[in-house]
Scaffold this active site. Sequence first.
Site, PDB file in Angstrom:
ATOM      1  N   GLY A  31       0.829  -1.200   0.000  1.00 29.44           N
ATOM      2  CA  GLY A  31       0.000   0.000   0.000  1.00 29.44           C
ATOM      3  C   GLY A  31       0.856   1.239   0.000  1.00 29.44           C
ATOM      4  O   GLY A  31       2.048   1.194  -0.329  1.00 29.44           O
ATOM      5  N   GLY A  34       3.002   0.648   3.530  1.00 32.14           N
ATOM      6  CA  GLY A  34       3.629  -0.579   3.986  1.00 32.14           C
ATOM      7  C   GLY A  34       3.699  -1.621   2.901  1.00 32.14           C
ATOM      8  O   GLY A  34       3.185  -1.453   1.805  1.00 32.14           O
ATOM      9  N   VAL A  36       3.370  -6.003   2.634  1.00 33.60           N
ATOM     10  CA  VAL A  36       3.134  -7.252   3.348  1.00 33.60           C
ATOM     11  C   VAL A  36       3.601  -8.385   2.443  1.00 33.60           C
ATOM     12  O   VAL A  36       3.218  -8.453   1.265  1.00 33.60           O
ATOM     13  CB  VAL A  36       1.646  -7.425   3.713  1.00 33.60           C
ATOM     14  CG1 VAL A  36       1.437  -8.722   4.464  1.00 33.60           C
ATOM     15  CG2 VAL A  36       1.169  -6.253   4.564  1.00 33.60           C
ATOM     16  N   LYS A  51       5.160  -7.979   7.734  1.00 30.80           N
ATOM     17  CA  LYS A  51       4.730  -6.630   7.393  1.00 30.80           C
ATOM     18  C   LYS A  51       5.768  -5.625   7.843  1.00 30.80           C
ATOM     19  O   LYS A  51       6.286  -5.712   8.955  1.00 30.80           O
ATOM     20  CB  LYS A  51       3.392  -6.318   8.066  1.00 30.80           C
ATOM     21  CG  LYS A  51       2.918  -4.880   7.814  1.00 30.80           C
ATOM     22  CD  LYS A  51       1.521  -4.622   8.346  1.00 30.80           C
ATOM     23  CE  LYS A  51       1.143  -3.160   8.131  1.00 30.80           C
ATOM     24  NZ  LYS A  51      -0.231  -2.867   8.550  1.00 30.80           N
ATOM     25  N   ASP A 143      -9.124   1.938  11.997  1.00 33.57           N
ATOM     26  CA  ASP A 143      -9.092   1.911  10.529  1.00 33.57           C
ATOM     27  C   ASP A 143      -9.892   0.712  10.017  1.00 33.57           C
ATOM     28  O   ASP A 143      -9.417  -0.037   9.155  1.00 33.57           O
ATOM     29  CB  ASP A 143      -7.632   1.861  10.066  1.00 33.57           C
ATOM     30  CG  ASP A 143      -7.480   2.208   8.582  1.00 33.57           C
ATOM     31  OD1 ASP A 143      -8.435   2.774   7.989  1.00 33.57           O
ATOM     32  OD2 ASP A 143      -6.413   1.905   8.011  1.00 33.57           O
TER      33      ASP A 143
HETATM   34  P1  ATP Z   1      -2.965  -0.119   3.678  1.00 29.65           P
HETATM   35  O1  ATP Z   1      -2.155   1.091   3.862  1.00 29.65           O
HETATM   36  O2  ATP Z   1      -3.378  -0.384   2.280  1.00 29.65           O
HETATM   37  O3  ATP Z   1      -4.083  -0.247   4.649  1.00 29.65           O
HETATM   38  P2  ATP Z   1      -1.048  -1.522   5.153  1.00 29.65           P
HETATM   39  O4  ATP Z   1       0.286  -1.244   4.667  1.00 29.65           O
HETATM   40  O5  ATP Z   1      -1.505  -0.826   6.329  1.00 29.65           O
HETATM   41  O6  ATP Z   1      -2.031  -1.353   3.992  1.00 29.65           O
HETATM   42  P3  ATP Z   1      -2.242  -4.068   5.808  1.00 29.65           P
HETATM   43  O7  ATP Z   1      -3.548  -3.468   5.629  1.00 29.65           O
HETATM   44  O8  ATP Z   1      -1.911  -4.677   7.101  1.00 29.65           O
HETATM   45  O9  ATP Z   1      -1.077  -3.096   5.396  1.00 29.65           O
HETATM   46  O10 ATP Z   1      -2.051  -5.187   4.690  1.00 29.65           O
HETATM   47  C1  ATP Z   1      -2.142  -4.886   3.322  1.00 29.65           C
HETATM   48  C2  ATP Z   1      -2.679  -6.075   2.567  1.00 29.65           C
HETATM   49  O11 ATP Z   1      -1.834  -7.214   2.746  1.00 29.65           O
HETATM   50  C3  ATP Z   1      -4.035  -6.545   3.049  1.00 29.65           C
HETATM   51  O12 ATP Z   1      -5.083  -5.886   2.401  1.00 29.65           O
HETATM   52  C4  ATP Z   1      -4.002  -8.030   2.708  1.00 29.65           C
HETATM   53  O13 ATP Z   1      -4.382  -8.256   1.383  1.00 29.65           O
HETATM   54  C5  ATP Z   1      -2.573  -8.408   2.888  1.00 29.65           C
HETATM   55  N1  ATP Z   1      -2.321  -8.970   4.202  1.00 29.65           N
HETATM   56  C6  ATP Z   1      -2.031  -8.289   5.327  1.00 29.65           C
HETATM   57  N2  ATP Z   1      -1.831  -9.112   6.374  1.00 29.65           N
HETATM   58  C7  ATP Z   1      -2.017 -10.349   5.914  1.00 29.65           C
HETATM   59  C8  ATP Z   1      -1.956 -11.665   6.515  1.00 29.65           C
HETATM   60  N3  ATP Z   1      -1.650 -11.820   7.819  1.00 29.65           N
HETATM   61  N4  ATP Z   1      -2.211 -12.730   5.750  1.00 29.65           N
HETATM   62  C9  ATP Z   1      -2.512 -12.578   4.444  1.00 29.65           C
HETATM   63  N5  ATP Z   1      -2.589 -11.382   3.834  1.00 29.65           N
HETATM   64  C10 ATP Z   1      -2.333 -10.270   4.527  1.00 29.65           C
HETATM   65 MG    MG Z   2      -4.579  -1.753   5.506  1.00 33.10          MG
END
Ligand code: ATP
Ligand code: MG
Length: 733
Positions: A31, A34, A36, A51, A143
């Site tokens: 995203g 971050g 993952v 992550k 969130d």
């Molecule tokens: P954003 O800024 O888009 O909200 P982020 O960087 O905060 O993203 P997360 O929302 O924790 O990160 O994870 C992003 C994506 O990674 C999730 O939408 C999901 O598709 C995938 N993901 C996250 N954690 C997991 C997990 N434990 N197992 C499988 N997929 C995951």
């Molecule tokens: Mg997210």
Amino acid sequence: MNGALIIDFWQRGAGLEYIGKYEVQDTLGAGAHGVVLKAYDPILDRVVALKSLKPQRGSDDQVKTILREARLLARLSHPGIVTLFECLEHNGMIFLVMEYVSGRPLSERLLHGPLPVDEAIKIMTELTSALLVAHGQGVYHGDIKPANIMLGEDGRSRLIDFGLAKLSGHDDILATATSQTEVSDYVTGTLLYMSPERISGHSVDAQTDVFALGAVFYEMLTGRSPFGAENLSDALHSILNVAPPRLVNSNSEVSTWIEDLIFSMLHKDRRFRVASMVAVSAKLEARDQRNWRQEARQYANMFLRSLGRQKQTWLWLKSIIVIASVCFGLWATSIVRSNVAPTVSMRIERGLELVQGFAEKGAVEEAQKTFEDILAESSDHSAARAGLALALIREYTSQETDPATLRRAVATAQSAYDADPHLALAHIAMAWTAEFQRDFEKAHQFYDSADILHSDHPLVFEGRSRTLKKQGDVEAALLLMRRAIEVHPEDVVLLTTLGELLSRRGQFSEAEAVLEKAIRLAVDNPISYAQLAHAQHMQDRTNEAVKTIQAGLLIEGRSELYNNLGTYLFFLGLYDQAAQAFERTLEFEGNAHKYLYWANLGDAYRFMPGKSAEARFAHRRAITLLESELANRRDHPALNSRLALYQAKAGNHDLAVTALQYVFTQETIPAVQLYRATITYEIVEDRAKALEMLERAIRSGYPLSEIQGDPELRELRQDRGYAKLVLMESEND
Ligand code: ATP
Ligand code: MG
């Protein structure tokens, strides 16, 4: 420095890197802030998710932010929340190592349209229970949105991404976005789940999560956001000003209780929004019970109608089959077992059930109708007459004082008794009506005889303890209720009564436990919420009391609940909100004639800037109404102590002092009246008299905690005389 490696990593995708012992396999999500990754743990032989955050803002920030997420997640353990295994450092970067959820985010699933209602409810229940635990640990997600909800292939949904979560009591909401475009991208993504107060800067808390979750529920059932819009400013406008379209418009299978729940979660004014995840969860749990009841009622009605046309045996059969398959409650099984038509006695049972469950909306009317219908068929049915008398007493107590209703109840009970002097129910009806005519002795005689005919009937327990309470014997009422609960441990009315009696005796924590049980058994009884809130308030947990009342209001917008809410908010110093609650109380039919409600409103206005004219107006209304009550008993001391207070507040100082004369005619003046006199003198600026009255009030047992929190005595409390009083009191202890 080490950041380079990671950036490289971002640019190339997963590649064949290792992070610690983990072999990176794939990118799961990348995203704005971050990434993952999917990785393999060769030692434990399992797949995990790693992550981390992009290192653009300098590694210090990155480390702090991701550690924060890790620490919050580490506090939580629930099947509906992604599990954190560990947190590791790799080349100066921090990685969360989490359970890998095989499946897809809800956001992806929603691209294919709404979910079937059953599935949506299942996910709603899972998410609510996960958030219930998080909130219980003081962690607010902050969130909640479909992209942060994973639908596991194992059929279980999980909440992920605690990057914006907040620990209760800590104010550091972080902002990880850097450039302006990122901010607006980010905001658009999440904005649709933000509550109005959050948009205007309120920090994350239980109620902002409730709102976001409500928006997710809505979207699951309709496939659309409740505030769907083309652009950011339209979305903002809808969240702040526009009620979402009815759910039933887009999905006819959505029942009203779901719609009610979701709309109460999406209330724009947080004071009237569902107060907590506990309340959301209670509503969801109540569903099965409610469906059961609704369906049972529906089929029972069908059943009863079939009575009149017995030729239509098929309808009959159908009803038996449906009832048997829909509910295995007593109702149904007894019908099937006895294998006979629903007799008049079954209808009587049903009517009595409604008399007992009187707090439920419409129950009393339905009870009356049930009995009246039977009497229309056979006018001399004594049990139906007795039942009707009881239902009429319920009506009488709910509206307080329509003497015609009481007269009708009395006559009906008498005619039941005359028709069948050996019918226990007729004795109960006689006892109840005697009680409300304040003939307590007669009431007890009939309770005794009813007990002989039918021992331990819950309506006898209820009535007898109420009578004892009216006679001032709270102790005996309490003893009786304790025994009643042994016989009927799950009777909500009896539990609520016991809770109330315990509160009266100052046993608040026991009262609380009993009332919580009552609520668990019947989440729909608003009276239990009011009682529970009282017990919480009396244990100095007024904040919780407010939430409890709000949960009660969610079930039914009762005027007493609004009045209680106002009282607690006033106590908390939230005068503005208290005034709103009191205004709502007055909007209910008949309440505009009650002096107490006007006085409460006036009190709240008194402490709001620029509202002194309104405050005086409200107190004048209270005075007019109170005076009409005083017409036939000019010298009533308690009422005059109120009148004095209202006159002082309305600015009529002389009239206030005059009214007080009636208070002083008593030999012993109750503490609360002495306290009212204290405030009256304080307002008319006779400090010496005020202190004198206060001393007497304290000596008579008026609680210091009330005195210390009363805004009317703010200045008096600065007085040296007050300090002396408090000293005197503490020495006496
Ligand atoms: P954003 O800024 O888009 O909200 P982020 O960087 O905060 O993203 P997360 O929302 O924790 O990160 O994870 C992003 C994506 O990674 C999730 O939408 C999901 O598709 C995938 N993901 C996250 N954690 C997991 C997990 N434990 N197992 C499988 N997929 C995951
Ligand atoms: Mg997210």
